[in-house]
Design a protein around this motif. Structure first.
Motif, PDB file in Angstrom:
ATOM      1  N   SER A 158      -2.651   3.051  -3.359  1.00 42.11           N
ATOM      2  CA  SER A 158      -0.913   3.178  -3.669  1.00 42.11           C
ATOM      3  C   SER A 158      -0.300   3.946  -2.591  1.00 42.11           C
ATOM      4  O   SER A 158      -0.831   5.222  -2.365  1.00 42.11           O
ATOM      5  CB  SER A 158      -0.835   3.812  -4.876  1.00 42.11           C
ATOM      6  N   GLY A 159       0.703   3.696  -2.118  1.00 49.42           N
ATOM      7  CA  GLY A 159       1.279   4.478  -0.799  1.00 49.42           C
ATOM      8  C   GLY A 159       0.970   3.901   0.163  1.00 49.42           C
ATOM      9  O   GLY A 159       1.585   4.192   1.620  1.00 49.42           O
ATOM     10  N   ASP A 160       0.187   2.914   0.434  1.00 47.59           N
ATOM     11  CA  ASP A 160      -0.050   2.308   1.883  1.00 47.59           C
ATOM     12  C   ASP A 160       0.937   1.286   2.106  1.00 47.59           C
ATOM     13  O   ASP A 160       1.485   0.713   1.338  1.00 47.59           O
ATOM     14  CB  ASP A 160      -1.498   1.707   2.066  1.00 47.59           C
ATOM     15  N   VAL A 161       1.161   1.051   3.439  1.00 48.52           N
ATOM     16  CA  VAL A 161       2.305   0.276   3.922  1.00 48.52           C
ATOM     17  C   VAL A 161       1.728  -0.647   5.238  1.00 48.52           C
ATOM     18  O   VAL A 161       1.017   0.128   5.987  1.00 48.52           O
ATOM     19  CB  VAL A 161       3.549   0.831   4.140  1.00 48.52           C
ATOM     20  N   VAL A 162       1.762  -1.796   4.894  1.00 46.20           N
ATOM     21  CA  VAL A 162       1.379  -2.696   6.226  1.00 46.20           C
ATOM     22  C   VAL A 162       2.537  -3.252   6.982  1.00 46.20           C
ATOM     23  O   VAL A 162       3.410  -3.862   6.185  1.00 46.20           O
ATOM     24  CB  VAL A 162       0.330  -3.965   5.553  1.00 46.20           C
ATOM     25  N   VAL A 163       2.340  -3.397   8.179  1.00 43.07           N
ATOM     26  CA  VAL A 163       3.393  -4.022   9.044  1.00 43.07           C
ATOM     27  C   VAL A 163       2.954  -5.257   9.477  1.00 43.07           C
ATOM     28  O   VAL A 163       1.713  -5.072  10.601  1.00 43.07           O
ATOM     29  CB  VAL A 163       4.186  -3.013   9.971  1.00 43.07           C
ATOM     30  N   MET A 164       3.266  -6.345   9.556  1.00 43.63           N
ATOM     31  CA  MET A 164       2.921  -7.593  10.087  1.00 43.63           C
ATOM     32  C   MET A 164       3.788  -8.179  11.048  1.00 43.63           C
ATOM     33  O   MET A 164       4.980  -8.624  10.785  1.00 43.63           O
ATOM     34  CB  MET A 164       2.604  -8.658   8.926  1.00 43.63           C
ATOM     35  N   GLY A 165       3.595  -7.845  12.321  1.00 42.24           N
ATOM     36  CA  GLY A 165       4.433  -8.276  13.423  1.00 42.24           C
ATOM     37  C   GLY A 165       3.750  -8.808  14.534  1.00 42.24           C
ATOM     38  O   GLY A 165       2.454  -8.871  14.460  1.00 42.24           O
ATOM     39  N   GLY A 166       4.206  -9.359  15.417  1.00 42.08           N
ATOM     40  CA  GLY A 166       3.645 -10.009  16.676  1.00 42.08           C
ATOM     41  C   GLY A 166       2.882 -11.124  16.472  1.00 42.08           C
ATOM     42  O   GLY A 166       3.292 -11.947  15.559  1.00 42.08           O
ATOM     43  N   ALA A 167       1.472 -11.176  16.780  1.00 34.99           N
ATOM     44  CA  ALA A 167       0.633 -12.326  16.429  1.00 34.99           C
ATOM     45  C   ALA A 167       0.132 -12.337  15.060  1.00 34.99           C
ATOM     46  O   ALA A 167      -0.058 -13.311  14.501  1.00 34.99           O
ATOM     47  CB  ALA A 167      -0.581 -11.970  17.468  1.00 34.99           C
ATOM     48  N   ALA A 168       0.275 -11.008  14.387  1.00 33.11           N
ATOM     49  CA  ALA A 168       0.036 -11.126  12.933  1.00 33.11           C
ATOM     50  C   ALA A 168       1.005 -11.466  11.982  1.00 33.11           C
ATOM     51  O   ALA A 168       0.773 -11.909  10.779  1.00 33.11           O
ATOM     52  CB  ALA A 168      -0.113  -9.559  12.592  1.00 33.11           C
ATOM     53  N   ARG A 169       2.317 -11.684  12.443  1.00 32.99           N
ATOM     54  CA  ARG A 169       3.475 -12.431  11.804  1.00 32.99           C
ATOM     55  C   ARG A 169       2.876 -13.796  11.046  1.00 32.99           C
ATOM     56  O   ARG A 169       3.094 -14.054   9.887  1.00 32.99           O
ATOM     57  CB  ARG A 169       4.479 -12.448  12.744  1.00 32.99           C
ATOM     58  N   ARG A 170       2.253 -14.599  12.217  1.00 38.31           N
ATOM     59  CA  ARG A 170       1.792 -15.758  11.500  1.00 38.31           C
ATOM     60  C   ARG A 170       0.437 -15.980  10.894  1.00 38.31           C
ATOM     61  O   ARG A 170      -0.150 -16.940  10.906  1.00 38.31           O
ATOM     62  CB  ARG A 170       1.994 -16.847  12.772  1.00 38.31           C
ATOM     63  N   ALA A 171      -0.144 -14.730  10.907  1.00 43.59           N
ATOM     64  CA  ALA A 171      -1.710 -14.891  10.478  1.00 43.59           C
ATOM     65  C   ALA A 171      -1.875 -15.084   9.161  1.00 43.59           C
ATOM     66  O   ALA A 171      -0.949 -14.730   8.193  1.00 43.59           O
ATOM     67  CB  ALA A 171      -2.325 -13.248  10.880  1.00 43.59           C
ATOM     68  N   HIS A 172      -2.783 -15.691   8.530  1.00 38.54           N
ATOM     69  CA  HIS A 172      -3.180 -15.868   7.023  1.00 38.54           C
ATOM     70  C   HIS A 172      -3.592 -14.298   6.702  1.00 38.54           C
ATOM     71  O   HIS A 172      -4.496 -13.567   7.098  1.00 38.54           O
ATOM     72  CB  HIS A 172      -4.428 -16.741   6.991  1.00 38.54           C
ATOM     73  N   HIS A 173      -3.241 -14.164   5.194  1.00 41.72           N
ATOM     74  CA  HIS A 173      -3.616 -13.078   4.564  1.00 41.72           C
ATOM     75  C   HIS A 173      -3.601 -13.311   3.346  1.00 41.72           C
ATOM     76  O   HIS A 173      -2.898 -14.078   2.777  1.00 41.72           O
ATOM     77  CB  HIS A 173      -2.591 -11.964   4.971  1.00 41.72           C
ATOM     78  N   GLY A 174      -4.115 -12.394   2.407  1.00 39.95           N
ATOM     79  CA  GLY A 174      -4.142 -12.545   0.815  1.00 39.95           C
ATOM     80  C   GLY A 174      -4.911 -11.311   0.437  1.00 39.95           C
ATOM     81  O   GLY A 174      -5.371 -10.282   0.742  1.00 39.95           O
ATOM     82  N   VAL A 175      -4.952 -11.108  -1.124  1.00 35.86           N
ATOM     83  CA  VAL A 175      -5.349 -10.178  -1.856  1.00 35.86           C
ATOM     84  C   VAL A 175      -6.418 -10.780  -2.560  1.00 35.86           C
ATOM     85  O   VAL A 175      -6.260 -11.717  -3.760  1.00 35.86           O
ATOM     86  CB  VAL A 175      -4.327  -9.810  -2.616  1.00 35.86           C
ATOM     87  N   ASP A 176      -7.603 -10.381  -2.212  1.00 34.77           N
ATOM     88  CA  ASP A 176      -8.825 -11.085  -3.252  1.00 34.77           C
ATOM     89  C   ASP A 176      -9.019 -10.675  -4.306  1.00 34.77           C
ATOM     90  O   ASP A 176      -9.454 -11.313  -5.491  1.00 34.77           O
ATOM     91  CB  ASP A 176     -10.348 -10.757  -2.387  1.00 34.77           C
ATOM     92  N   ARG A 177      -8.856  -9.388  -4.749  1.00 38.75           N
ATOM     93  CA  ARG A 177      -8.881  -8.806  -5.999  1.00 38.75           C
ATOM     94  C   ARG A 177      -8.089  -7.378  -5.921  1.00 38.75           C
ATOM     95  O   ARG A 177      -8.033  -6.675  -5.020  1.00 38.75           O
ATOM     96  CB  ARG A 177     -10.400  -8.662  -6.443  1.00 38.75           C
ATOM     97  N   ILE A 178      -8.296  -6.970  -7.359  1.00 34.22           N
ATOM     98  CA  ILE A 178      -7.680  -5.579  -7.364  1.00 34.22           C
ATOM     99  C   ILE A 178      -8.653  -4.670  -8.253  1.00 34.22           C
ATOM    100  O   ILE A 178      -9.534  -5.284  -9.155  1.00 34.22           O
ATOM    101  CB  ILE A 178      -6.198  -5.345  -7.870  1.00 34.22           C
ATOM    102  N   ARG A 179      -8.653  -3.444  -8.244  1.00 36.42           N
ATOM    103  CA  ARG A 179      -9.674  -2.374  -8.990  1.00 36.42           C
ATOM    104  C   ARG A 179      -8.700  -2.054  -9.955  1.00 36.42           C
ATOM    105  O   ARG A 179      -7.835  -1.087 -10.047  1.00 36.42           O
ATOM    106  CB  ARG A 179      -9.949  -1.412  -8.143  1.00 36.42           C
ATOM    107  N   PHE A 180      -8.644  -2.686 -11.173  1.00 38.69           N
ATOM    108  CA  PHE A 180      -7.739  -2.579 -12.160  1.00 38.69           C
ATOM    109  C   PHE A 180      -7.967  -1.110 -13.028  1.00 38.69           C
ATOM    110  O   PHE A 180      -9.279  -1.063 -13.155  1.00 38.69           O
ATOM    111  CB  PHE A 180      -7.818  -3.445 -13.322  1.00 38.69           C
ATOM    112  N   GLY A 181      -6.951  -0.423 -12.944  1.00 39.70           N
ATOM    113  CA  GLY A 181      -7.090   1.055 -13.456  1.00 39.70           C
ATOM    114  C   GLY A 181      -7.423   1.953 -12.474  1.00 39.70           C
ATOM    115  O   GLY A 181      -7.761   3.302 -12.804  1.00 39.70           O
TER     116      GLY A 181
END
Length: 200
Positions: A158-181
């Protein structure tokens, strides 16, 4: 605050302190009150595990007609404006001349995930995408522009921020799971992910 560069993604660890997180969360609750969360469906008819809504001139939606940006919520109303405190994150980290036209809000409950994908429904890929994490930890996976290549993962808190620009703008990305709680920011648990995009 610590900045990491992972596979071209700028990961700003701890960018928002707890006070700023609460301010953004309050703003998101206002967005949800105006434009309720809904469960998108893939073009093949499968319900996604995340619920979503949006703020700005456009929201991203998915249904049997496909993936696209829409100027209206699925119930037909216009999206609410992007809150100023969220626009401030965009300005602080990108310095971009254009403001984002969409703030997509994804809610991950227990067991929710987001498969590897590219953000490619925007008209101009020269503008970055800014992703804000609130609530429970999420395992963020990053790949390249081609599907099936090597990936790297990082836990976003919580509070982290990701910037996807340049080559990363078209990169594949996803969220595999969360640590619920794993966070107490959201009283009932879960993760909120806000993504800011220039659409047109």
């Amino acid at each position: 605050m610590t900045q990491l560069n992972v596979a071209g993604f700028e990961v700003h660890k701890g960018f928002l302190d707890i006070s700023a997180q609460r301010e953004v969360l309050s703003a998101v609750r206002g967005v949800v009150a105006a434009a309720p969360l809904f469960t998108p469906v893939t073009p093949r008819g499968k319900a996604m595990s995340v619920r979503m809504t949006a703020a700005g001139d456009f929201g991203w939606i998915s249904d049997r007609r496909g993936y696209r940006y829409s100027p209206v919520h699925p119930d037909g109303q216009s999206w609410p404006p992007v809150p100023d405190c969220i626009l401030g994150i965009w300005r602080d980290l990108t310095g971009a001349a254009r403001a984002p036209e969409c703030c997509l809000v994804n809610f991950y409950g227990e067991g929710a995930r987001m498969g590897l994908h590219q953000d490619r429904d925007e008209a101009d890929f020269s503008w970055p995408v800014v992703s804000v994490s609130l609530g429970d930890d999420g395992l963020f996976r990053m790949g390249g522009t081609e599907r099936g290549g090597r990936t790297q993962s990082v836990w976003l808190q919580s509070g982290d921020v990701v910037v996807m620009g340049g080559a990363a703008r078209r990169a594949h990305h996803g969220v595999d799971r969360i640590r619920f709680g794993s966070s107490t920011l959201l009283e009932k648990g879960g993760r909120l992910n806000l993504t800011l995009r220039v659409v047109t």
